[in-house]
Design a protein around this motif. Structure first.
Motif, mmCIF file in Angstrom:
data_model
loop_
_atom_site.group_PDB
_atom_site.id
_atom_site.type_symbol
_atom_site.label_atom_id
_atom_site.label_comp_id
_atom_site.label_asym_id
_atom_site.label_seq_id
_atom_site.Cartn_x
_atom_site.Cartn_y
_atom_site.Cartn_z
ATOM 1 N N ARG A 26 0.836 -1.012 0.045
ATOM 2 C CA ARG A 26 -0.119 -0.038 0.020
ATOM 3 C C ARG A 26 0.931 1.241 0.060
ATOM 4 O O ARG A 26 2.109 1.357 0.547
ATOM 5 N N ARG A 57 -5.389 1.188 -9.402
ATOM 6 C CA ARG A 57 -5.559 1.234 -7.895
ATOM 7 C C ARG A 57 -5.521 2.729 -7.384
ATOM 8 O O ARG A 57 -4.616 3.496 -7.470
ATOM 9 N N GLY A 103 -4.222 -8.841 -8.451
ATOM 10 C CA GLY A 103 -3.753 -8.486 -6.731
ATOM 11 C C GLY A 103 -2.724 -7.453 -6.879
ATOM 12 O O GLY A 103 -1.981 -7.132 -7.811
ATOM 13 N N CYS A 104 -2.773 -6.839 -5.669
ATOM 14 C CA CYS A 104 -1.524 -5.879 -5.527
ATOM 15 C C CYS A 104 0.031 -6.500 -5.167
ATOM 16 O O CYS A 104 -0.235 -7.794 -4.839
ATOM 17 N N CYS A 123 0.609 -9.673 -2.579
ATOM 18 C CA CYS A 123 -0.739 -9.957 -1.821
ATOM 19 C C CYS A 123 -0.997 -11.475 -1.351
ATOM 20 O O CYS A 123 -0.934 -12.194 -2.153
ATOM 21 N N ILE A 173 -4.027 -12.116 -0.254
ATOM 22 C CA ILE A 173 -5.576 -12.467 -0.519
ATOM 23 C C ILE A 173 -6.269 -12.262 -2.055
ATOM 24 O O ILE A 173 -6.571 -12.902 -2.464
ATOM 25 N N CYS A 207 -7.776 -9.898 -3.696
ATOM 26 C CA CYS A 207 -9.385 -9.362 -3.924
ATOM 27 C C CYS A 207 -9.524 -8.551 -5.433
ATOM 28 O O CYS A 207 -10.542 -8.643 -5.557
ATOM 29 N N GLY A 208 -8.258 -8.008 -5.978
ATOM 30 C CA GLY A 208 -8.645 -7.257 -6.969
ATOM 31 C C GLY A 208 -8.975 -7.873 -8.274
ATOM 32 O O GLY A 208 -8.886 -9.058 -8.633
ATOM 33 N N CYS A 257 -2.055 -4.123 3.791
ATOM 34 C CA CYS A 257 -3.593 -3.852 3.414
ATOM 35 C C CYS A 257 -4.499 -4.338 4.617
ATOM 36 O O CYS A 257 -4.140 -5.326 5.072
ATOM 37 N N PHE A 289 -7.285 -5.073 4.657
ATOM 38 C CA PHE A 289 -8.226 -6.514 4.473
ATOM 39 C C PHE A 289 -7.465 -7.829 5.166
ATOM 40 O O PHE A 289 -8.197 -8.701 5.449
HETATM 41 S S1 SF4 Z 1 -6.494 -7.491 -0.268
HETATM 42 FE FE1 SF4 Z 1 -5.389 -5.453 -0.270
HETATM 43 S S2 SF4 Z 1 -3.366 -5.743 -1.087
HETATM 44 FE FE2 SF4 Z 1 -4.532 -7.494 -1.758
HETATM 45 S S3 SF4 Z 1 -5.466 -7.274 -3.689
HETATM 46 FE FE3 SF4 Z 1 -6.906 -6.531 -2.367
HETATM 47 S S4 SF4 Z 1 -6.663 -4.338 -2.034
HETATM 48 FE FE4 SF4 Z 1 -4.781 -5.136 -2.955
#
Ligand code: SF4
Length: 658
Positions: free
Chosen positions: A78, A184, A289-290, A293, A295, A297-298, A512, A514
Motif C-alpha cells: 500500500r 489502484r 492483486g496488489c 498480496c 488475499i 481481492c482485485g 493492506c 483487508f
Molecule cells: S487484499 Fe488488499 S493488497 Fe490484496 S489485492 Fe486486495 S486491496 Fe490489494
C-alpha cells in the motif's frame, strides 16, 4: 548503523524551481513516525499552515511507504497519499494498493514530497538515483490508463510503475483522486486535484536495488505462516472469490444498510443484481492483486453484452460500484460497471461523485432544484443519462456539473439549499455504509475520523462486523463479546479508539487492512515479530500502538487549529434522527445513538470535554509537546466561537454564495 527495512531517504521536490533534494530520515525520526502515514502526517502538519489554500503552491503532496514495503511480507504494497484536502479544507489522506510503493522502495526511497508548482504540465521520472522532471503536455487530458501506456512506451519499459491523475485532477475537481497501475486508486479527500494544481500528471518509478532484511529466515517463516492462515481464513476467502462486492448480500438482505438513493433506504429487493456472486459470473475478466498480496481481492471487470458491451475497468470494489449505482437509484450491474469505468477514466473519487449526484437528485425530488438550475438535466432517481452527463460535466467543469465538482457540501452552501439532504461530515461525504445497519461503531468512527466522513479504509471498525469469527478477539481487545453485535453501543467507544490507533500504525507499515481489520488473520502478535525481523529492532505492541495514537492526535490537532472539534463530531441527522425505513432486515426502524458513545470515547482519547481537542497531558505523553503549546490559543478561540463571540470564525467553512 546499517539500516534494515527502511531505505532511510526521501525526495523533496520544489516544482516551482524544478529542483529536488534527497533527504535522510534519521533513526529517531523513523522510530517516532515509522513510515507511510506517519511520515506524511508529520510533514503535512509541520509544513502546511491551516490557512493555506489547498489548491495553491503552498500545499504539499506526500506519497509514503514504510519499512515492510518491497519485502515479501504479504499485502505490504500500500501507499499513503496525503495533502491538505481541497474538498474539506482540512487534513486529508488516502491509501492505494498496486505495485508502485514497492518500486519506490527499490529505487531507494520511503517518501516523495511535492511542493510548489511546475510552470507547465509535467511528469516526474525516478530511475533509481536519476531523477527528472519531464514535459507532460502530451499526456495532459489523458485518462490514467492511457497516460500510463504512453509513458511506458516513451521510457521504453513496460515494467515500471506509474502514479497518474485523470482529467478531473487537472481541472481541479475537489474530489479528484490518484491512481497507480491504472486502477489502484487513493480515492478520498481530493489530492488528485492538489497534484493537478501543481501541474504534475504522473510520477513514474523504476527501482533496481533491494530491501535489506535483518533476519531473513525468521521473516520468511512468519510470512509463510501468515500466507497459510489466509488460505483458510473465511473473510480472506470471500474477498478472493468475489472481491469486496461480496458485501452486497449480507448488507442488503441481513443487515439492511444497502445504500439506496442517497442512503435514505437500507434495502432493495433486487440488490443481488450487483452482488459479488453475480458479478463473478457476469463480469469478471481476470484477477489482479496488489504487490505480494496474500488475499488478491482485485479484479478487472468487463461488460459482455448490451449497450455497454466492450466496457472494462479495474474493480470496481464495493465503494466504487455503489456510489454511481444504487446510491443514485440504479440497480443493474452493466450500468453500474459503465459508471465505475467513467469515474476511473475521469480520475475522480467515485464515492464523492455519487454523493454529489445523489444529493442533487434528492433535492430534485423535493423540488429544491429544477431544470432551470440544472441546465435542463432531469435529475429523477435512476436517470442514467443525467448521471453520465454530470460525471462528464463535473470532470470538465461545465454548467451544473461545475457546481457539483466542488462536492455536495460546497454545492449546498453555494446554492443555499439542501443542507438536510447532505450525507457529509467535516465536508466529506460518508461512503456507502449506513451506520443504522452496518453498526454503531462505524457510526462513531464516521463522526470522529481525522479526515471527515471516513470510510472502510480508515478507522475500519470491523471488529463489530467480523470480530465474532475470531473467538476471544473482542474479549481480548474490548473486554466484552457483546460488542460483536453491530447494533449495540456496548464496547463501541473502546473498539473505535483501539481500531483507530492500530490502523494508524498499520498504515505506516502499509499492510493492506483487508488482512488486519476486515479479516483479522493478521494481528498485532504477527505484525510485531514481522517488523522486528525486518528492522532488527525491538518494537513492542505498546510502542506501535503509541505511534498510532501519536499520529491520530497530530491529525486531530490539525483540525483543532481549524477550529473543528467537539461540535463537528457528528454525522448527518439522517442517521441520528430518521429511523431507517421499514425493511425485512435488522436495520428496520433503527437510528444511530451517537451521543451515548461520544463521552466514553472522549475519556479514552483524553480529549478536552469542552472543545474535543487533544488533551494537553496526553499530547505531552505522546511526545507532541510543541503541539500542546501550539494549541493553547486555539482552545479559547473555539470556545469563543461557540459562545457566539464577535470575530470568532472557523477557517474550514466555505462562505454562502461563493
Ligand atoms: S487484499 Fe488488499 S493488497 Fe490484496 S489485492 Fe486486495 S486491496 Fe490489494
Amino acid at each position: 548503523m546499517s539500516i534494515n527495512g527502511w531505505r532511510g531517504k526521501r525526495i523533496r521536490f520544489n516544482l516551482t524551481k524544478g529542483t529536488w533534494d534527497v533527504e535522510e530520515t534519521p533513526y529517531e525520526y523513523r522510530r517516532k513516525w515509522l513510515g507511510g502515514r506517519g511520515y506524511n502526517s508529520e510533514v503535512l502538519y509541520n509544513n502546511v499552515p491551516v490557512d493555506v489554500d489547498p489548491l495553491s503552491p503552498e500545499n504539499v503532496v506526500c506519497l509514503g511507504v514504510g519499512p515492510l514495503s518491497g519485502t515479501f511480507g504479504p499485502s505490504t504494497g500500500r501507499v499513503t497519499v496525503t495533502a491538505k484536502s481541497p474538498l474539506t479544507g482540512g487534513f486529508g489522506d488516502s491509501n492505494m494498493g498496486g505495485h508502485w510503493g514497492a518500486e519506490l522502495k527499490y529505487a531507494g526511497y520511503e517518501q516523495i514530497i511535492l511542493t510548489g508548482k511546475a510552470p507547465k504540465p509535467s511528469y516526474i521520472w525516478i530511475d533509481d538515483d536519476k531523477i527528472e522532471i519531464r514535459d507532460g503536455s502530451h499526456i495532459w487530458g489523458k485518462f490514467p490508463r492511457d497516460a500510463d501506456a504512453i509513458i511506458k512506451e516513451e521510457l521504453g519499459d513496460k515494467d515500471i510503475h506509474i502514479v497518474t491523475i485523470g482529467p478531473a485532477g487537472e481541472n481541479l475537481v475537489r474530489f479528484a483522486c490518484t491512481f497507480n497501475d491504472c486502477y489502484r486508486a487513493a480515492g478520498r479527500t481530493g489530492h488528485g486535484a492538489v497534484i493537478g494544481s501543481k501541474n504534475i500528471k504522473a510520477i513514474a518509478v523504476r527501482g533496481t536495488s533491494g530491501v535489506k532484511i535483518a533476519k531473513p529466515e525468521e521473516y520468511y517463516k512468519i510470512c509463510s505462516d501468515w500466507r497459510e492462515t489466509m488460505r483458510t481464513d473465511p473473510m480472506a476467502q470471500g474477498l478472493f472469490n468475489f472481491g469486496s462486492l461480496i458485501l452486497i448480500m449480507p448488507c442488503n438482505y441481513e443487515m439492511g444498510w444497502f445504500p439506496w438513493k442517497n442512503l435514505k433506504y437500507g434495502y432493495h429487493p433486487d440488490a443481488r443484481n450487483i452482488s459479488g456472486e453475480v458479478w463473478a459470473k457476469k463480469h469478471l475478466r481476470h484477477k489482479e492483486g496488489c504487490f505480494s498480496c496474500a488475499i488478491c481481492c482485485g479484479i478487472v471487470s468487463e461488460v459482455r453484452e448490451g449497450k455497454y458491451a466492450g466496457d472494462y475497468t479495474g474493480g470496481p470494489e464495493y465503494e466504487a460500484a455503489v456510489p454511481t449505482g444504487p446510491r443514485v437509484g440504479i440497480i443493474d450491474s452493466e450500468t453500474t460497471l459503465h459508471n465505475a469505468m467513467l469515474t476511473n477514466n475521469y480520475g475522480m473519487d467515485a464515492i464523492e461523485a455519487g454523493a454529489s449526484i445523489s444529493w442533487a437528485m434528492e433535492c430534485w425530488e423535493h423540488g429544491l432544484l429544477t431544470s432551470k438550475d440544472t441546465g435542463g438535466i432531469d435529475l429523477t432517481w435512476g436517470n442514467q443519462e443525467a448521471v453520465e452527463q454530470l460525471l462528464h460535466d463535473m470532470t470538465y467543469r461545465k454548467g451544473f456539473g461545475d457546481i457539483l465538482a466542488d462536492g455536495p457540501w460546497r454545492a449546498s452552501m453555494k446554492l443555499g439549499l439542501g443542507e438536510e439532504y447532505l450525507t457529509v461530515t467535516r465536508g466529506m461525504s460518508l461512503p456507502g455504509d449506513d451506520p443504522r445497519g452496518l453498526g454503531f461503531g462505524y457510526g462513531l468512527s464516521f463522526a470522529v475520523g481525522t479526515r471527515g466522513g471516513c470510510d472502510h479504509l480508515r478507522s475500519l471498525c470491523c471488529l463489530e462486523l467480523s470480530g465474532y469469527l475470531y473467538p476471544g478477539l473482542n474479549m481480548k481487545i474490548v473486554g466484552t463479546e457483546e460488542c460483536s453485535k453491530p447494533l449495540t453501543t456496548i464496547g463501541k467507544p473502546k473498539m473505535v479508539y483501539w481500531e483507530e490507533n492500530q490502523k494508524a500504525f498499520v498504515d505506516c507499515l502499509q499492510v493492506c487492512c483487508f488482512n488486519t481489520h476486515w479479516s483479522y488473520g493478521c494481528r498485532n502478535e504477527h505484525l510485531i515479530p514481522m517488523i522486528n525481523a525486518v528492522t532488527g529492532l525491538d518494537f513492542t505492541e505498546e510502542e506501535l500502538m503509541t505511534i498510532g495514537e501519536r499520529i491520530y492526535n497530530l491529525e486531530r490537532a490539525y483540525w483543532s487549529k481549524m477550529l473543528s472539534g467537539k461540535h463537528e463530531d457528528t454525522v448527518p441527522k439522517r442517521f441520528t434522527h430518521e429511523p431507517m425505513p421499514e425493511n425485512p432486515a435488522a436495520s428496520s426502524g433503527k437510528v444511530l445513538p451517537l451521543d451515548e458513545m461520544l463521552p466514553e470515547y472522549y475519556r479514552l482519547r483524553q480529549y478536552e470535554p469542552e472543545t474535543g481537542f487533544p488533551g494537553d497531558k496526553r499530547l505531552r505523553e505522546l511526545g507532541l509537546e510543541d503541539i500542546a503549546e501550539e494549541l493553547k490559543p486555539y482552545r479559547k478561540k473555539y470556545i469563543d466561537l461557540h459562545e457566539g463571540k464577535k470575530g470568532a470564525k472557523p477557517q474550514q467553512q466555505p462562505k454562502k454564495g461563493k
